[in-house]
Write a protein that holds these residues in place. Structure first.
Motif, PDB file in Angstrom:
ATOM      1  N   TYR A 159       0.841  -1.205   0.000  1.00 43.11           N
ATOM      2  CA  TYR A 159       0.000   0.000   0.000  1.00 43.11           C
ATOM      3  C   TYR A 159       0.877   1.257   0.000  1.00 43.11           C
ATOM      4  N   ASN A 160       1.890   1.277   0.833  1.00 36.91           N
ATOM      5  CA  ASN A 160       2.775   2.451   0.903  1.00 36.91           C
ATOM      6  C   ASN A 160       3.524   2.673  -0.407  1.00 36.91           C
ATOM      7  N   GLU A 161       3.918   1.585  -1.077  1.00 39.79           N
ATOM      8  CA  GLU A 161       4.605   1.702  -2.370  1.00 39.79           C
ATOM      9  C   GLU A 161       3.684   2.331  -3.414  1.00 39.79           C
ATOM     10  N   TYR A 162       2.420   1.934  -3.401  1.00 40.95           N
ATOM     11  CA  TYR A 162       1.447   2.556  -4.313  1.00 40.95           C
ATOM     12  C   TYR A 162       1.203   4.016  -3.943  1.00 40.95           C
ATOM     13  N   SER A 163       1.072   4.278  -2.654  1.00 39.73           N
ATOM     14  CA  SER A 163       0.790   5.644  -2.190  1.00 39.73           C
ATOM     15  C   SER A 163       1.913   6.609  -2.553  1.00 39.73           C
ATOM     16  N   LYS A 164       3.144   6.119  -2.488  1.00 43.71           N
ATOM     17  CA  LYS A 164       4.303   6.955  -2.823  1.00 43.71           C
ATOM     18  C   LYS A 164       4.566   7.008  -4.325  1.00 43.71           C
ATOM     19  N   ARG A 165       3.749   6.283  -5.095  1.00 42.25           N
ATOM     20  CA  ARG A 165       3.904   6.184  -6.550  1.00 42.25           C
ATOM     21  C   ARG A 165       5.211   5.508  -6.959  1.00 42.25           C
ATOM     22  N   ASN A 166       5.781   4.715  -6.064  1.00 43.14           N
ATOM     23  CA  ASN A 166       6.944   3.902  -6.427  1.00 43.14           C
ATOM     24  C   ASN A 166       6.518   2.790  -7.380  1.00 43.14           C
ATOM     25  N   ILE A 167       5.268   2.333  -7.223  1.00 44.03           N
ATOM     26  CA  ILE A 167       4.653   1.417  -8.172  1.00 44.03           C
ATOM     27  C   ILE A 167       3.286   1.978  -8.533  1.00 44.03           C
ATOM     28  N   GLU A 168       2.823   1.716  -9.740  1.00 43.29           N
ATOM     29  CA  GLU A 168       1.567   2.312 -10.192  1.00 43.29           C
ATOM     30  C   GLU A 168       0.635   1.338 -10.898  1.00 43.29           C
ATOM     31  N   SER A 169       1.178   0.224 -11.372  1.00 44.71           N
ATOM     32  CA  SER A 169       0.398  -0.687 -12.202  1.00 44.71           C
ATOM     33  C   SER A 169      -0.120  -1.888 -11.415  1.00 44.71           C
ATOM     34  N   ASP A 170      -1.250  -2.448 -11.887  1.00 44.37           N
ATOM     35  CA  ASP A 170      -1.719  -3.687 -11.261  1.00 44.37           C
ATOM     36  C   ASP A 170      -0.774  -4.839 -11.582  1.00 44.37           C
ATOM     37  N   ASP A 171       0.060  -4.661 -12.617  1.00 41.27           N
ATOM     38  CA  ASP A 171       1.049  -5.682 -12.981  1.00 41.27           C
ATOM     39  C   ASP A 171       2.048  -5.928 -11.850  1.00 41.27           C
ATOM     40  N   ASP A 172       2.232  -4.923 -10.990  1.00 41.59           N
ATOM     41  CA  ASP A 172       3.197  -5.060  -9.894  1.00 41.59           C
ATOM     42  C   ASP A 172       2.754  -6.081  -8.839  1.00 41.59           C
ATOM     43  N   VAL A 173       1.463  -6.291  -8.733  1.00 41.41           N
ATOM     44  CA  VAL A 173       0.979  -7.260  -7.737  1.00 41.41           C
ATOM     45  C   VAL A 173       0.302  -8.479  -8.371  1.00 41.41           C
TER      46      VAL A 173
END
Length: 212
Positions: A101-115
């Motif tokens: 969640y924190n990685e998404y919130s910080k925009r370090n990751i943005e795609s659903d492909d990451d999870v």
């Protein structure tokens, strides 16, 4: 005080069997479109979203989550689809938990492909590895001097080039330029590191246990 009704959607990040040992709840398979709308009709107090489908069928919609919150239902998300939706809806009241969640919130990751990963529909057992988990474990490998930053980036580039259902450590390292000695050393190290999606899923349940 009456027992609160809790509905949790989980599967590949944390099995229902493992989850039920942590928190008593109504456990359901990974969430898909309209599942939250159906859940609203059962008047739960809390809905936890851990896992969800991405490509197999339409993903859970933002509007149905917002509708649940408008009804006064507490929405908590983390680990996978829950982390993604919480990062998009936290300003509207959805509670996000954990590293992903924190990685998404910080925009370090943005795609659903990451999870995204593939899993056995019956057991929830993953067939592939999520990119966010690969990245987390490789960061730990750099910190422990198993590989260097340049080698980490090369492995991540290889992982991204592989379609998510085929994203396994075997397939990634087979295409990596890392020498054989380091590959063996890296695999031996990786198996000792926590699956961050699983840890986040546990943290979601522990949070819900505190607020119920």
């Amino acid at each position: 005080m009456s027992e609160k009704k809790i509905i949790i959607f989980t599967g590949s990040s944390l099995s229902i069997e493992e989850a039920s040992q942590i928190l008593k709840a109504d456990y359901r398979p990974p969430v898909k479109r309209n599942d939250i709308l159906k859940a609203i009709n059962e008047s739960p107090d809390i809905i936890g979203i851990i896992d969800g489908v991405f490509h197999q069928s339409p993903a859970v919609g933002h509007k149905e989550i917002m509708k649940a919150m408008e009804k006064g239902i507490i929405l908590v998300g983390g680990a996978s689809m829950g982390a993604l939706r919480a990062s998009e809806l936290d300003s509207l009241g959805m509670k996000g938990i954990g590293y992903v969640y924190n990685e998404y919130s910080k925009r370090n990751i943005e795609s659903d492909d990451d999870v995204a990963l593939t899993f056995d529909a019956a057991t929830g057992e993953p067939y592939s590895e999520a990119l966010v988990n690969i990245d987390y474990k490789l960061k730990k490998a750099v910190e422990s001097n198993i590989i260097n930053e340049e080698e980490k980036n090369e492995i991540i580039d290889v992982a991204k080039s592989i379609y998510y259902p085929n994203r396994t450590y075997y397939n990634i390292l087979k295409k990596s330029k890392l020498d054989e000695y380091k590959k063996v050393k890296l695999i031996d190290f990786i198996v000792t590191i926590v699956n961050i999606k699983k840890q986040d899923a546990v943290d979601v349940l522990e949070y819900i246990k505190e607020i119920k």
